[in-house]
Design a protein around this motif. Structure first.
Motif, PDB file in Angstrom:
ATOM      1  N   SER A  99     -59.404 -42.772  43.506  1.00  0.00           N
ATOM      2  CA  SER A  99     -58.836 -44.001  42.970  1.00  0.00           C
ATOM      3  C   SER A  99     -58.281 -44.841  44.113  1.00  0.00           C
ATOM      4  CB  SER A  99     -57.722 -43.691  41.968  1.00  0.00           C
ATOM      5  OG  SER A  99     -56.972 -44.851  41.681  1.00  0.00           O
ATOM      6  N   LEU A 100     -58.613 -46.127  44.108  1.00  0.00           N
ATOM      7  CA  LEU A 100     -58.044 -47.024  45.103  1.00  0.00           C
ATOM      8  C   LEU A 100     -56.547 -47.225  44.882  1.00  0.00           C
ATOM      9  CD1 LEU A 100     -60.796 -49.800  45.309  1.00  0.00           C
ATOM     10  CD2 LEU A 100     -60.255 -48.085  47.033  1.00  0.00           C
ATOM     11  N   GLN A 101     -56.062 -46.893  43.683  1.00  0.00           N
ATOM     12  CA  GLN A 101     -54.649 -47.098  43.384  1.00  0.00           C
ATOM     13  C   GLN A 101     -53.765 -46.097  44.114  1.00  0.00           C
ATOM     14  OE1 GLN A 101     -53.218 -46.445  39.284  1.00  0.00           O
ATOM     15  NE2 GLN A 101     -52.285 -48.462  39.417  1.00  0.00           N
ATOM     16  N   ASP A 102     -54.165 -44.825  44.159  1.00  0.00           N
ATOM     17  CA  ASP A 102     -53.322 -43.831  44.833  1.00  0.00           C
ATOM     18  C   ASP A 102     -53.947 -43.290  46.118  1.00  0.00           C
ATOM     19  OD1 ASP A 102     -55.298 -42.080  43.958  1.00  0.00           O
ATOM     20  OD2 ASP A 102     -54.081 -41.248  42.344  1.00  0.00           O
ATOM     21  N   SER A 103     -55.201 -43.681  46.424  1.00  0.00           N
ATOM     22  CA  SER A 103     -55.884 -43.263  47.651  1.00  0.00           C
ATOM     23  C   SER A 103     -55.894 -41.744  47.803  1.00  0.00           C
ATOM     24  CB  SER A 103     -55.244 -43.921  48.880  1.00  0.00           C
ATOM     25  OG  SER A 103     -55.482 -45.300  48.904  1.00  0.00           O
ATOM     26  N   VAL A 104     -56.302 -41.041  46.744  1.00  0.00           N
ATOM     27  CA  VAL A 104     -56.391 -39.579  46.779  1.00  0.00           C
ATOM     28  C   VAL A 104     -57.802 -39.163  46.380  1.00  0.00           C
ATOM     29  CG1 VAL A 104     -55.524 -37.398  45.862  1.00  0.00           C
ATOM     30  CG2 VAL A 104     -53.939 -39.304  46.234  1.00  0.00           C
ATOM     31  N   PHE A 105     -58.447 -38.393  47.256  1.00  0.00           N
ATOM     32  CA  PHE A 105     -59.725 -37.778  46.912  1.00  0.00           C
ATOM     33  C   PHE A 105     -59.443 -36.486  46.168  1.00  0.00           C
ATOM     34  CE2 PHE A 105     -61.338 -40.251  50.566  1.00  0.00           C
ATOM     35  CZ  PHE A 105     -62.440 -40.836  49.968  1.00  0.00           C
ATOM     36  N   ARG A 106     -60.019 -36.344  44.974  1.00  0.00           N
ATOM     37  CA  ARG A 106     -59.931 -35.101  44.222  1.00  0.00           C
ATOM     38  C   ARG A 106     -61.305 -34.437  44.279  1.00  0.00           C
ATOM     39  NH1 ARG A 106     -57.116 -39.260  42.011  1.00  0.00           N
ATOM     40  NH2 ARG A 106     -55.084 -38.881  41.032  1.00  0.00           N
ATOM     41  N   LEU A 107     -61.398 -33.304  44.982  1.00  0.00           N
ATOM     42  CA  LEU A 107     -62.653 -32.591  45.170  1.00  0.00           C
ATOM     43  C   LEU A 107     -62.659 -31.340  44.308  1.00  0.00           C
ATOM     44  CD1 LEU A 107     -62.643 -33.051  49.000  1.00  0.00           C
ATOM     45  CD2 LEU A 107     -64.471 -33.888  47.538  1.00  0.00           C
ATOM     46  N   PHE A 108     -63.741 -31.137  43.549  1.00  0.00           N
ATOM     47  CA  PHE A 108     -63.778 -30.045  42.579  1.00  0.00           C
ATOM     48  C   PHE A 108     -64.922 -29.071  42.881  1.00  0.00           C
ATOM     49  CE2 PHE A 108     -62.215 -33.915  40.485  1.00  0.00           C
ATOM     50  CZ  PHE A 108     -60.953 -33.504  40.112  1.00  0.00           C
ATOM     51  N   ASN A 109     -64.760 -27.850  42.305  1.00  0.00           N
ATOM     52  CA  ASN A 109     -65.796 -26.809  42.355  1.00  0.00           C
ATOM     53  C   ASN A 109     -66.085 -26.359  43.786  1.00  0.00           C
ATOM     54  OD1 ASN A 109     -65.992 -26.947  39.570  1.00  0.00           O
ATOM     55  ND2 ASN A 109     -67.702 -28.396  39.616  1.00  0.00           N
ATOM     56  N   ASN A 110     -65.132 -25.597  44.330  1.00  0.00           N
ATOM     57  CA  ASN A 110     -65.284 -24.942  45.636  1.00  0.00           C
ATOM     58  C   ASN A 110     -65.588 -25.913  46.781  1.00  0.00           C
ATOM     59  OD1 ASN A 110     -64.955 -22.330  44.396  1.00  0.00           O
ATOM     60  ND2 ASN A 110     -67.075 -22.546  43.660  1.00  0.00           N
ATOM     61  N   PRO A 111     -64.766 -26.915  46.955  1.00  0.00           N
ATOM     62  CA  PRO A 111     -64.994 -27.852  48.056  1.00  0.00           C
ATOM     63  C   PRO A 111     -64.544 -27.259  49.395  1.00  0.00           C
ATOM     64  CG  PRO A 111     -63.001 -28.451  46.900  1.00  0.00           C
ATOM     65  CD  PRO A 111     -63.598 -27.298  46.139  1.00  0.00           C
ATOM     66  N   VAL A 112     -65.030 -27.875  50.468  1.00  0.00           N
ATOM     67  CA  VAL A 112     -64.656 -27.499  51.830  1.00  0.00           C
ATOM     68  C   VAL A 112     -64.309 -28.770  52.597  1.00  0.00           C
ATOM     69  CG1 VAL A 112     -65.322 -26.242  53.911  1.00  0.00           C
ATOM     70  CG2 VAL A 112     -66.327 -25.619  51.704  1.00  0.00           C
ATOM     71  N   VAL A 113     -63.215 -28.698  53.373  1.00  0.00           N
ATOM     72  CA  VAL A 113     -62.793 -29.824  54.202  1.00  0.00           C
ATOM     73  C   VAL A 113     -62.691 -29.342  55.646  1.00  0.00           C
ATOM     74  CG1 VAL A 113     -60.947 -31.474  54.689  1.00  0.00           C
ATOM     75  CG2 VAL A 113     -61.568 -30.959  52.312  1.00  0.00           C
ATOM     76  N   TRP A 114     -63.179 -30.168  56.576  1.00  0.00           N
ATOM     77  CA  TRP A 114     -63.070 -29.858  58.001  1.00  0.00           C
ATOM     78  C   TRP A 114     -62.265 -30.952  58.687  1.00  0.00           C
ATOM     79  CZ3 TRP A 114     -67.606 -29.417  55.239  1.00  0.00           C
ATOM     80  CH2 TRP A 114     -68.211 -28.151  55.187  1.00  0.00           C
ATOM     81  N   ALA A 115     -61.317 -30.518  59.539  1.00  0.00           N
ATOM     82  CA  ALA A 115     -60.534 -31.444  60.362  1.00  0.00           C
ATOM     83  C   ALA A 115     -60.443 -30.843  61.756  1.00  0.00           C
ATOM     84  CB  ALA A 115     -59.148 -31.663  59.773  1.00  0.00           C
TER      85      ALA A 115
END
Length: 543
Positions: A382-398
């Motif tokens: 949502s552009l309103q809260d700027s939060v990505f909600r990732l579902f079903n076993n997501p992976v994030v790399w930083a």
């Protein structure tokens, strides 16, 4: 004695008989077109200059016929030899009751069946009315031509051009040179345009610019628009420029009555909102302007613009609509308030509720930015809260860190990672330099915080476990620690784990590097997935 009036009537009858006899005698000499036949006239006279020039003069309520074509005029001169007619005043040509033409002067060649009309010329087929000062009309082909400016009025549409070609059989008019179509809702400017007076369809075959009352500017080189039903099809990389976006595609179809559109072939949507701007690219994008909906398929890409570090998102399907409409039919949990802008004001609150958008992506979601990458099954943003909600076993790399779980919330601030929240089966893994050793932390939940796009602090809670490789000041390994506690905190420096602290119920063991099997010591569920990590925006764009 016969009166003068009776003698004059006898003269007219004899003259008319002579004329008809002459015309009958010469009928077999006509190569094309039947002879012009006098039907009626108030006065009739015969003038014979020589054997090559014989004329019949007609005055008052003149009516002449050739096949199914009728000619009316105030006066006329009929040439018997070349089967031509010259008429003056209030001329009306009735071509088989299908096309009616009017003017003040007419020169008609009966053999060729061509009419040359001048002064206040008007042609109508019962649908549209064409006016000009000079017109050539071919009765056989039912084609009218003007070369010095003309105007067609068809219901509420007005078309003007320097040249025009009217086709009576199909009711098409081809306009050329400085063509302008004015309608209550549209204005069209082009160099060549075909218009059908029956269907009210305008066909474009040259560079064309179209304006509408919604303040859209449409540019195309080929296509057509149905003025009656407000539907159009455009080709050859056409462009729609709206107040809030531009659309470019190889082909586009739109229906202004329903506000539905479809864009095919390298379709590109570019938003003009610099604060909450985004672009969308796909081989197929469907839109609903009434509900502000975008549905992208066939290799879609969403680009959330943020200067040099834009966020690229791909999936099988991308969908966008107004958040206010979604909230009417579905509850969306509030996981943080709207993001304040740089001045401290709530930027989302300052915007119209109808323009705040949300995005859904499914399936095979990939995210790439310079500071962060991710992969998952589906996404909500949502552009309103700027939060990505990732579902079903997501992976994030930083940087060198990999974070996974059942569901991940990725919080952005100024389009950069601010916080990452993982719940259920949360695990963070980071490679230690270029070795095959990995620092690991696991818990029911993980909270990670970022500074300037780099991970700075991580907290694992709930049955937390940890594997940490200790190094001295020369980056030599001094051992590996495997521990568990209620809470495990990790502090990072330049995106790399530097210090681990434990809270409540600590239980752990430090092992010498050579006395441990480094694969067996890994936490349950360990899986290093660098091979599926999006490495660059070009990799995302090429998939």
């Amino acid at each position: 004695m016969l009166s003068k009036k009776v003698i004059y009537l006898l003269f007219l009858l004899l003259t008319a008989h002579t004329v008809m006899a002459q015309r009958t005698a010469t009928d077999t000499t006509q190569p094309e077109g039947k002879l012009l036949e006098i039907i009626s006239s108030d006065r009739l006279g015969l003038v014979s200059v020589d054997s090559a020039h014989r004329y019949t003069t007609l005055v008052g309520k003149v009516k002449v016929k050739q096949d199914k074509t009728l000619f009316y005029a105030d006066s006329a001169i009929l040439n018997e030899i070349d089967n031509s007619l010259e008429a003056f005043g209030n001329i009306h040509i009735n071509d088989a009751d299908s096309v009616h033409t009017y003017s003040q002067y007419l020169k008609y060649l009966g053999r060729e069946k061509k009419a040359f009309l001048n002064k206040k010329v008007k042609l109508t087929d019962g649908k549209g009315t064409l006016t000009t000062e000079e017109l050539v009309y071919d009765v056989t082909l039912k084609i009218g031509t003007y070369l010095n400016g003309g105007k067609l009025v068809n219901k509420k549409s007005v078309l003007t051009s320097i040249e025009g070609y009217y086709y009576g059989d199909t009711k098409d008019v081809i306009f050329k040179r400085k063509v302008v179509l004015i309608d209550p809702e549209y204005k069209i400017y082009t160099d060549t345009l075909q218009y059908n007076t029956s269907t009210e369809i305008a066909t474009f075959t040259s560079p064309t610019t179209m304006y509408d009352t919604a303040r859209r500017i449409i540019k195309t080189r080929e296509g057509y628009f149905d003025m009656k039903n407000k539907k159009g099809m455009l080709f050859k990389r056409s462009v729609i420029d709206d107040t809030t976006y531009t659309f470019t595609a190889d082909e586009m179809a739109f229906d202004d009555s329903t506000k539905l559109s479809e864009f095919r072939g390298n379709a590109v949507y570019r938003g003009k909102d610099t604060a909450q701007g985004f672009d969308m690219i796909a081989n197929n994008i469907k839109t609903n302007r009434k509900k502000d909906i975008l549905l992208a398929t066939q290799k879609p890409i969403l680009l959330i613009k943020q200067g040099r570090d834009s966020i690229f998102i791909t999936a099988d399907t991308l969908y966008s609509a107004r958040l206010s409409d979604l909230l009417k039919v579905k509850r969306v949990p509030v996981i943080r308030d709207s993001i304040p802008d740089k001045k401290g004001a709530d930027s989302a609150a300052n915007k119209s509720d109808t323009t705040t958008k949300y995005f859904e992506a499914y399936y095979h979601v990939k995210i790439f930015s310079d500071s962060l990458q991710a992969k998952g099954d589906s996404l909500f943003y949502s552009l309103q809260d700027s939060v990505f909600r990732l579902f079903n076993n997501p992976v994030v790399w930083a940087q060198e860190n990999q974070i996974s779980g059942d569901t991940i919330y990725l919080y952005l601030k100024n389009k950069k990672p601010e916080r990452l929240y993982v719940f259920e089966n949360a695990m963070a893994i980071s490679r230690v330099d270029s070795t095959q050793y990995f620092n690991q932390v696991k818990g029911t939940t993980i909270n990670a915080y970022f500074i300037d796009g780099k991970i700075n602090f991580l907290r694992a809670k709930g049955n937390s476990e940890n594997v940490y490789y200790g190094q001295d000041e020369f980056k030599k390994f001094i051992g590996v620690n495997k521990s568990n506690a209620d809470i495990i905190d990790i502090l990072f420096d330049d995106g790399k784990a530097k210090r681990v602290t434990f809270q409540r119920n600590l239980d752990g063991t430090m092992y010498p590097m050579r006395q441990v099997n480094h694969e067996e010591i890994r936490l349950r569920g360990f899986k290093w997935m660098d091979n599926i990590r999006p490495k660059s925006k070009y990799e995302i764009l090429s998939n």
